[in-house]
Design an enzyme around this catalytic site. Structure first.
Site, PDB file in Angstrom:
ATOM      1  N   TYR A 138       0.836  -1.199   0.000  1.00 39.94           N
ATOM      2  CA  TYR A 138       0.000   0.000   0.000  1.00 39.94           C
ATOM      3  C   TYR A 138       0.869   1.247   0.000  1.00 39.94           C
ATOM      4  O   TYR A 138       1.696   1.428   0.889  1.00 39.94           O
ATOM      5  CB  TYR A 138      -0.907   0.001   1.240  1.00 39.94           C
ATOM      6  N   ASP A 232       8.675   2.740   1.809  1.00 37.08           N
ATOM      7  CA  ASP A 232       7.515   3.486   2.263  1.00 37.08           C
ATOM      8  C   ASP A 232       7.432   3.294   3.772  1.00 37.08           C
ATOM      9  O   ASP A 232       7.024   2.244   4.260  1.00 37.08           O
ATOM     10  CB  ASP A 232       6.272   2.945   1.546  1.00 37.08           C
ATOM     11  N   LYS A 260       2.154  10.221   8.966  1.00 36.04           N
ATOM     12  CA  LYS A 260       1.483   9.863  10.224  1.00 36.04           C
ATOM     13  C   LYS A 260       2.133  10.511  11.454  1.00 36.04           C
ATOM     14  O   LYS A 260       1.814  11.636  11.791  1.00 36.04           O
ATOM     15  CB  LYS A 260       1.394   8.347  10.361  1.00 36.04           C
TER      16      LYS A 260
HETATM   17  C1  LIG Z   1       2.461   2.216   4.036  1.00 38.55           C
HETATM   18  C2  LIG Z   1       1.565   3.378   3.732  1.00 38.55           C
HETATM   19  N1  LIG Z   1       1.842   4.155   2.695  1.00 38.55           N
HETATM   20  C3  LIG Z   1       1.081   5.222   2.387  1.00 38.55           C
HETATM   21  C4  LIG Z   1      -0.024   5.534   3.127  1.00 38.55           C
HETATM   22  C5  LIG Z   1      -0.870   6.704   2.728  1.00 38.55           C
HETATM   23  O1  LIG Z   1      -0.782   7.728   3.665  1.00 38.55           O
HETATM   24  P1  LIG Z   1      -1.927   8.835   3.721  1.00 38.55           P
HETATM   25  O2  LIG Z   1      -3.167   8.134   4.191  1.00 38.55           O
HETATM   26  O3  LIG Z   1      -1.409   9.856   4.690  1.00 38.55           O
HETATM   27  O4  LIG Z   1      -2.067   9.391   2.340  1.00 38.55           O
HETATM   28  C6  LIG Z   1      -0.359   4.752   4.224  1.00 38.55           C
HETATM   29  C7  LIG Z   1      -1.558   5.053   5.025  1.00 38.55           C
HETATM   30  O5  LIG Z   1      -2.042   4.251   5.794  1.00 38.55           O
HETATM   31  C8  LIG Z   1       0.453   3.635   4.542  1.00 38.55           C
HETATM   32  O6  LIG Z   1       0.164   2.833   5.569  1.00 38.55           O
END
Ligand SMILES: Cc1ncc(COP(=O)(O)O)c(C=O)c1O
Length: 425
Positions: A138, A232, A260
């Site tokens: 993700y 990420d 976050k």
């Molecule tokens: C691994 C990862 N990447 C990207 C994101 C996306 O972040 P945002 O919700 O702040 O756009 C998340 C959100 O949960 C995440 O867990």
């Protein structure tokens, strides 16, 4: 006196003005109206121990007194400037100090945005277009990130399958999909495709841990085939360790994204890398052709910056990560003991700072093996936990540092009841 609306009324109001009756994030049947410390309350006044913690940012709990104080001090001095500001610069310094991959950072407003720029940055730096992504990984909502995130049909690797309408085939054509934890598959793709700019990976994919040597192997393959490695760390940053998964696992990517926790509950995320790679954000260094244009109204927002800075200051105090891991381990053990007592095949997957259950005895290494899970059991488990006063995402449990012994007691009872319910299916 102001009329208090019931949850049912809020749900009805939401359904009128919000598609699918919600913000798209979470069960629209729950309306949260307050959070404090380790707890949240719904619109009917029901109280829950919160293991969702805003999907990760509220690691210190809701309304941490020192974070509130920092925000209150900032508010009368300005809420957003667009211009460079002192608090944002301090936050950048604190991140660069903490995170091995980051010599410099660029702020954005959300994790998904950071991931989008990380991909673009890798393309700008290498002059290559293809991105290798892991199935089930993700990385936010960009067109690239929506490739094979949660595919319902199993496509042959490495073909990318969009999970969203509205994405042109041309994006899929630039993506290569591999199974997580499979270095041989990654190397085969690197041999076959000379036009790969980067591999993007979650160092803990959702809750699936990298197998021993996997992240080190990715690093080595990226070096061997001159491909950039993007971690990420939106969720793992400042959670798995102060310096994120890269500190915990000792593998430093070329580019990393953070979000976050660094915004302390406000809209802030970042992409970071070596100064050499980050030079693409500086036209005077790389020239117009190589320049990556990037700006955003809320980038480096000072309220978010002070909330993030204070959160990070609290996290740097001795013992915080030991305590977080111990709390998480206690919760993992509680779940495992209750499920084993009921004879339910399961595994607790993840890291003590972020985990959940797969209802299967088979090992879970990647998106496809996670499908051995029995979703009906998970649904009963989650709904029983909710009944017992535990609030969590359907597929993750985040411990927070605000948890108390009383919270753990409530959670223990909810877990025991949920295990009995799952056994009765
Ligand atoms: C691994 C990862 N990447 C990207 C994101 C996306 O972040 P945002 O919700 O702040 O756009 C998340 C959100 O949960 C995440 O867990």
């Amino acid at each position: 006196m102001q009329k208090l609306h019931t949850q049912a009324e809020w749900i009805e109001r939401a359904a009128r003005v919000l598609p699918a009756a919600g913000f798209g994030n979470f069960d629209p049947g729950t309306i949260i109206t307050r959070g404090e410390g380790s707890r949240v309350w719904d619109a009917d006044g029901r109280e829950f121990v919160d293991y969702l913690i805003g999907s990760g940012p509220m690691l210190l709990g809701h309304g941490h007194a020192e974070v509130i104080e920092a925000v209150l001090q900032q508010l009368p001095n300005g809420m957003t400037f667009f211009a460079n500001n002192d608090k944002g610069i301090e936050l950048a310094e604190a991140i660069v100090e903490a995170v091995p991959a980051c010599q410099q950072v660029r702020f954005v407003a959300s994790g998904g945005e950071a991931d989008m720029y990380a991909i673009r940055l890798a393309r700008a730096h290498t002059g290559k277009n293809k991105i290798l992504k892991f199935e089930g990984g993700y990385h936010g909502m960009s067109a690239e990130a929506q490739m094979s995130l949660a595919p319902s049909r199993m496509q042959n690797f490495p073909t990318a399958l969009p999970d969203s309408a509205g994405i042109p085939q041309s994006v899929a054509d630039e993506m290569l999909i591999a199974p997580y934890n499979d270095l041989a598959a990654v190397e085969a793709l690197l041999i076959e495709h000379s036009d790969i700019a980067a591999i993007i990976a979650e160092p803990l994919q959702r809750i699936i841990p990298a197998a021993p040597g996997f992240l080190q192997g990715l690093r080595a393959l990226c070096d061997k085939y001159h491909v950039l490695l993007i971690f990420d760390e939106i969720v793992t940053g400042f959670r798995l360790a102060y310096g994120g998964a890269q500190e915990r696992y000792g593998v430093v990517p070329d580019i990393c994204t953070l979000g976050k926790i660094i915004g302390g509950g406000f809209a802030l995320a970042a992409v970071g890398a070596t100064a050499d790679i980050m030079a693409h954000f500086d036209k005077s260094r790389v020239g117009a052709e190589q320049w990556l244009m990037q700006l955003g109204t809320l980038s480096g927002n000072p309220v978010a910056a002070v909330a993030g800075l204070k959160t990070m200051e609290v996290l740097r105090r001795p013992g915080q990560y030991d305590r977080l891991r111990a709390l998480g381990q206690t919760l993992m053990d509680m779940q495992s003991a209750a499920l084993s007592r009921e004879g339910i095949a399961h595994q607790i997957c993840g890291d003590p700072t972020l985990f959940d259950i797969y209802f299967t005895a088979q090992s879970v290494l990647d998106y496809r093996s996670a499908k051995h899970d029995t979703p009906t059991m998970g649904a009963v488990w989650n709904s029983k936990l909710r009944e017992g006063g535990v609030f969590k995402s359907p597929s993750k449990l985040y411990p927070s540092l605000a948890l108390t012994d009383e919270d753990l007691g409530i959670t223990q009872m909810a877990i025991d009841a949920a295990a009995v319910a799952v056994a009765g299916i």
